[in-house]
Scaffold this motif. Structure first.
Motif, PDB file in Angstrom:
ATOM      1  N   ARG A 273       1.751 -71.685  35.371  1.00 58.99           N
ATOM      2  CA  ARG A 273       2.282 -71.600  34.000  1.00 58.99           C
ATOM      3  C   ARG A 273       3.135 -72.817  33.666  1.00 58.99           C
ATOM      4  O   ARG A 273       3.061 -73.360  32.547  1.00 58.99           O
ATOM      5  CB  ARG A 273       3.107 -70.317  33.862  1.00 58.99           C
ATOM      6  N   MET A 276       0.881 -75.879  33.165  1.00 59.89           N
ATOM      7  CA  MET A 276       0.129 -75.719  31.919  1.00 59.89           C
ATOM      8  C   MET A 276       1.027 -75.976  30.705  1.00 59.89           C
ATOM      9  O   MET A 276       0.624 -76.631  29.736  1.00 59.89           O
ATOM     10  CB  MET A 276      -0.471 -74.315  31.854  1.00 59.89           C
ATOM     11  N   THR A 277       2.259 -75.476  30.753  1.00 61.70           N
ATOM     12  CA  THR A 277       3.190 -75.649  29.644  1.00 61.70           C
ATOM     13  C   THR A 277       3.610 -77.107  29.482  1.00 61.70           C
ATOM     14  O   THR A 277       3.692 -77.629  28.367  1.00 61.70           O
ATOM     15  CB  THR A 277       4.452 -74.782  29.875  1.00 61.70           C
ATOM     16  N   GLY A 280      -0.459 -79.360  30.380  1.00 61.18           N
ATOM     17  CA  GLY A 280      -1.783 -78.947  29.969  1.00 61.18           C
ATOM     18  C   GLY A 280      -2.781 -79.090  31.108  1.00 61.18           C
ATOM     19  O   GLY A 280      -2.417 -79.262  32.270  1.00 61.18           O
ATOM     20  N   ILE A 281      -4.065 -79.056  30.779  1.00 57.89           N
ATOM     21  CA  ILE A 281      -5.127 -79.142  31.793  1.00 57.89           C
ATOM     22  C   ILE A 281      -5.024 -80.420  32.608  1.00 57.89           C
ATOM     23  O   ILE A 281      -5.272 -80.435  33.817  1.00 57.89           O
ATOM     24  CB  ILE A 281      -6.514 -79.064  31.121  1.00 57.89           C
TER      25      ILE A 281
END
Length: 316
Positions: A273, A276-277, A280-281
Protein backbone atom coordinates in the motif's frame (compact mmCIF):
# COMPACT_ATOMS: atom_id res chain seq x y z
CA UNK A 1 33.85 -37.62 -2.57
CA UNK A 2 30.21 -38.58 -1.96
CA UNK A 3 27.45 -37.58 -4.35
CA UNK A 4 26.09 -35.04 -1.85
CA UNK A 5 29.60 -33.68 -1.32
CA UNK A 6 30.05 -33.18 -5.07
CA UNK A 7 26.80 -31.22 -5.31
CA UNK A 8 27.60 -29.09 -2.26
CA UNK A 9 31.08 -28.31 -3.58
CA UNK A 10 29.81 -27.47 -7.06
CA UNK A 11 27.01 -25.30 -5.67
CA UNK A 12 29.35 -23.52 -3.26
CA UNK A 13 31.84 -22.71 -6.03
CA UNK A 14 28.94 -21.50 -8.16
CA UNK A 15 27.77 -19.15 -5.41
CA UNK A 16 31.28 -17.87 -4.74
CA UNK A 17 32.04 -17.11 -8.38
CA UNK A 18 28.78 -15.28 -9.08
CA UNK A 19 28.95 -13.26 -5.83
CA UNK A 20 32.51 -12.01 -6.32
CA UNK A 21 31.83 -10.99 -9.93
CA UNK A 22 28.42 -9.39 -9.44
CA UNK A 23 28.25 -7.85 -5.96
CA UNK A 24 28.25 -4.24 -7.31
CA UNK A 25 24.99 -4.92 -9.16
CA UNK A 26 23.41 -6.30 -5.98
CA UNK A 27 24.55 -3.31 -3.94
CA UNK A 28 23.29 -0.76 -6.46
CA UNK A 29 19.93 -2.54 -6.71
CA UNK A 30 19.49 -2.40 -2.94
CA UNK A 31 20.41 1.30 -2.84
CA UNK A 32 17.83 2.12 -5.52
CA UNK A 33 15.13 0.08 -3.78
CA UNK A 34 15.76 1.25 -0.20
CA UNK A 35 14.31 4.75 -0.61
CA UNK A 36 11.09 6.01 0.89
CA UNK A 37 8.71 8.08 -1.19
CA UNK A 38 8.13 10.66 1.54
CA UNK A 39 10.32 13.76 1.70
CA UNK A 40 12.80 14.77 4.35
CA UNK A 41 15.65 13.00 6.11
CA UNK A 42 15.12 9.33 6.88
CA UNK A 43 16.48 7.39 9.79
CA UNK A 44 16.54 3.77 10.78
CA UNK A 45 15.12 2.63 14.10
CA UNK A 46 17.23 3.65 17.15
CA UNK A 47 17.48 -0.06 17.91
CA UNK A 48 20.23 -0.16 15.30
CA UNK A 49 23.30 1.96 14.61
CA UNK A 50 22.25 4.03 11.65
CA UNK A 51 23.19 6.90 9.42
CA UNK A 52 21.16 9.59 7.68
CA UNK A 53 20.50 9.02 4.03
CA UNK A 54 19.90 11.72 1.46
CA UNK A 55 16.40 13.13 1.16
CA UNK A 56 16.36 12.68 -2.61
CA UNK A 57 14.18 9.67 -3.32
CA UNK A 58 15.63 6.62 -5.01
CA UNK A 59 13.49 7.13 -8.08
CA UNK A 60 15.46 10.33 -8.91
CA UNK A 61 18.83 8.63 -8.68
CA UNK A 62 20.20 6.94 -11.75
CA UNK A 63 22.38 3.87 -11.54
CA UNK A 64 25.40 5.86 -12.70
CA UNK A 65 24.89 8.68 -10.22
CA UNK A 66 24.48 6.21 -7.39
CA UNK A 67 27.65 4.36 -8.40
CA UNK A 68 29.53 7.65 -8.81
CA UNK A 69 28.51 8.84 -5.35
CA UNK A 70 29.60 5.57 -3.74
CA UNK A 71 32.98 5.66 -5.48
CA UNK A 72 33.48 9.34 -4.60
CA UNK A 73 32.92 8.68 -0.89
CA UNK A 74 34.27 5.16 -0.40
CA UNK A 75 36.42 4.52 -3.46
CA UNK A 76 35.94 1.64 -5.92
CA UNK A 77 35.93 -0.86 -3.05
CA UNK A 78 32.69 0.72 -1.88
CA UNK A 79 30.90 -1.03 -4.73
CA UNK A 80 31.78 -4.34 -3.08
CA UNK A 81 30.39 -3.35 0.32
CA UNK A 82 28.43 -6.25 1.77
CA UNK A 83 30.39 -8.88 -0.16
CA UNK A 84 31.16 -10.84 3.00
CA UNK A 85 27.50 -10.80 4.02
CA UNK A 86 26.52 -11.89 0.51
CA UNK A 87 29.05 -14.72 0.59
CA UNK A 88 27.70 -15.86 3.96
CA UNK A 89 24.23 -15.92 2.42
CA UNK A 90 24.95 -17.13 -1.11
CA UNK A 91 27.71 -19.73 -0.83
CA UNK A 92 25.86 -22.05 1.59
CA UNK A 93 22.51 -20.92 0.18
CA UNK A 94 23.28 -21.81 -3.43
CA UNK A 95 25.09 -24.98 -2.37
CA UNK A 96 22.08 -26.12 -0.32
CA UNK A 97 19.58 -25.06 -2.96
CA UNK A 98 21.27 -26.78 -5.89
CA UNK A 99 21.98 -29.92 -3.87
CA UNK A 100 18.45 -30.09 -2.48
CA UNK A 101 16.96 -29.34 -5.91
CA UNK A 102 18.92 -32.11 -7.59
CA UNK A 103 17.99 -34.67 -4.93
CA UNK A 104 14.34 -33.59 -4.92
CA UNK A 105 14.31 -34.03 -8.69
CA UNK A 106 15.91 -37.47 -8.30
CA UNK A 107 13.17 -38.53 -5.89
CA UNK A 108 10.42 -37.09 -8.09
CA UNK A 109 11.89 -38.80 -11.18
CA UNK A 110 10.81 -42.14 -9.69
CA UNK A 111 7.16 -41.10 -10.02
CA UNK A 112 5.60 -41.76 -13.45
CA UNK A 113 3.69 -38.46 -13.08
CA UNK A 114 6.86 -36.36 -12.84
CA UNK A 115 9.37 -38.45 -14.78
CA UNK A 116 9.96 -37.17 -18.31
CA UNK A 117 11.08 -39.12 -21.34
CA UNK A 118 14.88 -39.11 -21.64
CA UNK A 119 15.89 -36.11 -23.73
CA UNK A 120 19.59 -36.84 -24.16
CA UNK A 121 20.05 -40.15 -26.01
CA UNK A 122 22.53 -42.53 -24.42
CA UNK A 123 25.53 -43.24 -26.62
CA UNK A 124 25.20 -39.97 -28.52
CA UNK A 125 28.58 -38.34 -29.09
CA UNK A 126 27.25 -35.08 -27.65
CA UNK A 127 25.66 -36.54 -24.51
CA UNK A 128 28.42 -35.06 -22.35
CA UNK A 129 27.29 -31.63 -23.54
CA UNK A 130 23.77 -32.17 -22.23
CA UNK A 131 23.19 -32.70 -18.53
CA UNK A 132 23.88 -35.08 -15.68
CA UNK A 133 20.78 -33.89 -13.80
CA UNK A 134 17.44 -35.75 -13.53
CA UNK A 135 14.86 -35.04 -16.24
CA UNK A 136 11.31 -34.15 -15.13
CA UNK A 137 8.05 -33.00 -16.66
CA UNK A 138 7.22 -29.29 -16.62
CA UNK A 139 5.06 -29.81 -13.51
CA UNK A 140 7.92 -31.58 -11.79
CA UNK A 141 10.39 -28.82 -12.65
CA UNK A 142 7.98 -26.13 -11.44
CA UNK A 143 7.19 -27.87 -8.14
CA UNK A 144 10.77 -28.93 -7.32
CA UNK A 145 12.19 -25.48 -8.00
CA UNK A 146 9.54 -23.61 -5.99
CA UNK A 147 9.45 -25.83 -2.89
CA UNK A 148 13.21 -26.24 -2.63
CA UNK A 149 13.90 -22.51 -2.97
CA UNK A 150 11.35 -21.56 -0.31
CA UNK A 151 12.65 -24.19 2.14
CA UNK A 152 16.26 -23.03 1.77
CA UNK A 153 15.10 -19.40 1.90
CA UNK A 154 13.43 -19.99 5.27
CA UNK A 155 16.61 -21.49 6.74
CA UNK A 156 18.79 -18.63 5.51
CA UNK A 157 16.37 -15.70 5.87
CA UNK A 158 18.33 -14.15 8.79
CA UNK A 159 21.37 -13.92 6.51
CA UNK A 160 19.21 -12.40 3.76
CA UNK A 161 18.21 -9.64 6.19
CA UNK A 162 21.86 -9.12 7.12
CA UNK A 163 22.87 -9.01 3.46
CA UNK A 164 20.21 -6.44 2.55
CA UNK A 165 21.12 -4.18 5.47
CA UNK A 166 24.84 -4.34 4.75
CA UNK A 167 24.16 -3.31 1.16
CA UNK A 168 21.88 -0.44 2.13
CA UNK A 169 23.11 2.96 3.31
CA UNK A 170 20.72 2.99 6.26
CA UNK A 171 22.66 0.73 8.61
CA UNK A 172 26.27 1.33 9.65
CA UNK A 173 27.19 -2.14 10.87
CA UNK A 174 30.92 -2.37 11.50
CA UNK A 175 31.19 -6.16 11.28
CA UNK A 176 29.22 -9.21 10.21
CA UNK A 177 29.05 -10.57 13.74
CA UNK A 178 27.98 -7.22 15.16
CA UNK A 179 25.27 -6.78 12.54
CA UNK A 180 23.99 -10.32 12.98
CA UNK A 181 23.84 -10.03 16.78
CA UNK A 182 21.96 -6.75 16.43
CA UNK A 183 19.32 -8.54 14.37
CA UNK A 184 19.24 -11.51 16.76
CA UNK A 185 18.70 -9.24 19.77
CA UNK A 186 15.71 -7.68 18.02
CA UNK A 187 13.97 -11.07 18.12
CA UNK A 188 12.46 -13.61 15.71
CA UNK A 189 10.37 -10.99 13.95
CA UNK A 190 13.56 -9.35 12.68
CA UNK A 191 15.33 -12.64 11.88
CA UNK A 192 12.49 -13.64 9.58
CA UNK A 193 11.52 -10.20 8.41
CA UNK A 194 10.54 -10.16 4.76
CA UNK A 195 10.23 -13.95 4.51
CA UNK A 196 6.68 -13.82 3.11
CA UNK A 197 7.68 -11.34 0.40
CA UNK A 198 10.81 -13.40 -0.32
CA UNK A 199 8.72 -16.55 -0.68
CA UNK A 200 6.27 -14.85 -3.02
CA UNK A 201 9.27 -13.83 -5.11
CA UNK A 202 11.35 -16.99 -4.82
CA UNK A 203 8.71 -19.69 -5.31
CA UNK A 204 7.54 -18.53 -8.75
CA UNK A 205 11.06 -17.39 -9.70
CA UNK A 206 12.70 -20.73 -8.94
CA UNK A 207 9.85 -22.76 -10.40
CA UNK A 208 9.78 -20.77 -13.64
CA UNK A 209 13.57 -20.71 -13.82
CA UNK A 210 13.87 -24.50 -13.68
CA UNK A 211 11.08 -24.91 -16.27
CA UNK A 212 12.68 -22.41 -18.66
CA UNK A 213 16.24 -23.62 -17.99
CA UNK A 214 15.52 -27.29 -18.65
CA UNK A 215 13.40 -26.51 -21.71
CA UNK A 216 15.95 -24.14 -23.23
CA UNK A 217 18.82 -26.49 -22.43
CA UNK A 218 17.16 -29.31 -24.35
CA UNK A 219 16.33 -27.07 -27.31
CA UNK A 220 19.87 -25.67 -27.39
CA UNK A 221 21.32 -29.17 -27.16
CA UNK A 222 19.43 -30.32 -30.25
CA UNK A 223 19.90 -27.16 -32.33
CA UNK A 224 23.46 -26.16 -31.44
CA UNK A 225 26.89 -27.75 -31.58
CA UNK A 226 28.31 -25.46 -28.90
CA UNK A 227 30.14 -26.68 -25.80
CA UNK A 228 28.38 -27.79 -22.62
CA UNK A 229 29.41 -24.53 -20.91
CA UNK A 230 27.82 -22.57 -23.76
CA UNK A 231 24.58 -24.58 -23.53
CA UNK A 232 24.32 -24.15 -19.78
CA UNK A 233 25.27 -20.46 -19.79
CA UNK A 234 22.87 -19.48 -22.57
CA UNK A 235 19.98 -21.49 -21.14
CA UNK A 236 20.50 -20.22 -17.58
CA UNK A 237 20.90 -16.58 -18.66
CA UNK A 238 17.70 -16.71 -20.72
CA UNK A 239 15.77 -18.50 -17.96
CA UNK A 240 17.03 -16.01 -15.38
CA UNK A 241 15.87 -13.05 -17.47
CA UNK A 242 12.38 -14.44 -18.02
CA UNK A 243 11.85 -15.46 -14.39
CA UNK A 244 13.19 -12.13 -13.09
CA UNK A 245 10.77 -10.01 -15.10
CA UNK A 246 7.79 -11.94 -13.73
CA UNK A 247 8.84 -11.71 -10.07
CA UNK A 248 10.61 -8.35 -9.62
CA UNK A 249 7.81 -6.52 -7.73
CA UNK A 250 8.21 -8.88 -4.79
CA UNK A 251 11.95 -8.20 -4.73
CA UNK A 252 11.22 -4.49 -4.22
CA UNK A 253 8.73 -5.31 -1.46
CA UNK A 254 11.19 -7.67 0.23
CA UNK A 255 13.99 -5.09 0.25
CA UNK A 256 11.82 -2.36 1.75
CA UNK A 257 10.45 -4.67 4.44
CA UNK A 258 13.95 -5.77 5.43
CA UNK A 259 15.72 -2.38 5.47
CA UNK A 260 13.04 0.20 6.35
CA UNK A 261 12.02 0.56 10.00
CA UNK A 262 8.95 2.81 9.62
CA UNK A 263 5.62 1.30 10.64
CA UNK A 264 4.28 1.71 7.11
CA UNK A 265 6.79 -0.96 5.97
CA UNK A 266 5.90 -3.50 8.65
CA UNK A 267 4.17 -6.33 6.83
CA UNK A 268 3.45 -7.27 3.25
CA UNK A 269 0.13 -5.49 2.85
CA UNK A 270 1.30 -2.21 4.45
CA UNK A 271 4.41 -2.16 2.27
CA UNK A 272 2.44 -2.77 -0.93
CA UNK A 273 0.00 0.00 0.00
CA UNK A 274 2.85 2.40 0.83
CA UNK A 275 4.66 1.79 -2.46
CA UNK A 276 1.43 2.10 -4.41
CA UNK A 277 0.49 5.36 -2.68
CA UNK A 278 3.91 6.96 -3.03
CA UNK A 279 5.08 5.68 -6.39
CA UNK A 280 2.31 3.84 -8.16
CA UNK A 281 3.02 0.79 -10.34
CA UNK A 282 6.44 2.16 -11.29
CA UNK A 283 7.56 1.81 -7.68
CA UNK A 284 7.39 -1.98 -7.94
CA UNK A 285 10.04 -1.96 -10.68
CA UNK A 286 12.77 0.07 -8.98
CA UNK A 287 16.12 -1.51 -9.75
CA UNK A 288 14.68 -3.94 -12.29
CA UNK A 289 17.48 -3.37 -14.81
CA UNK A 290 20.11 -4.08 -12.16
CA UNK A 291 18.40 -7.22 -10.89
CA UNK A 292 17.83 -8.37 -14.46
CA UNK A 293 21.52 -7.83 -15.30
CA UNK A 294 22.64 -9.59 -12.15
CA UNK A 295 20.32 -12.57 -12.61
CA UNK A 296 21.33 -13.02 -16.23
CA UNK A 297 25.04 -13.07 -15.40
CA UNK A 298 24.77 -14.93 -12.09
CA UNK A 299 22.60 -17.63 -13.67
CA UNK A 300 24.99 -18.00 -16.61
CA UNK A 301 28.04 -18.20 -14.34
CA UNK A 302 26.41 -20.22 -11.57
CA UNK A 303 24.81 -22.99 -13.60
CA UNK A 304 27.75 -23.32 -15.98
CA UNK A 305 30.06 -23.79 -12.98
CA UNK A 306 27.64 -26.13 -11.19
CA UNK A 307 26.85 -28.46 -14.07
CA UNK A 308 30.39 -28.21 -15.43
CA UNK A 309 31.87 -29.30 -12.10
CA UNK A 310 29.42 -32.19 -11.81
CA UNK A 311 30.16 -33.39 -15.33
CA UNK A 312 33.90 -33.08 -14.70
CA UNK A 313 33.70 -35.10 -11.49
CA UNK A 314 31.40 -37.67 -13.09
CA UNK A 315 33.95 -38.28 -15.85
CA UNK A 316 36.95 -38.44 -13.49
Amino acid sequence: MSNVGQHLLSGGLSGFASTICLQPLDLLKTRLQQGDGSSGPRFASPTFTCVTIASTSARNLTVFRTARDIVAIQGPRGLWRGTNATLVRNVPGIALYMTALTHARSVMAVSPYFKAVQKYPSGDSRTRQGSVLPTLTMQGNLLSGATTRVAVGFILNPFSVLKARFESSIYAYESLSGGFMSIVRAGPSELFRGFLASSLRDAPYAGLFVVFYEGLKIETYWTSHTTSAGIHSFSAASAGALATIFTHPFDVIKTKVQVRSEARYHGLYKTIRTIMTQRGIAGFFDGVSLRLSRKVFSSAIGWAVYEGMLMLMASA
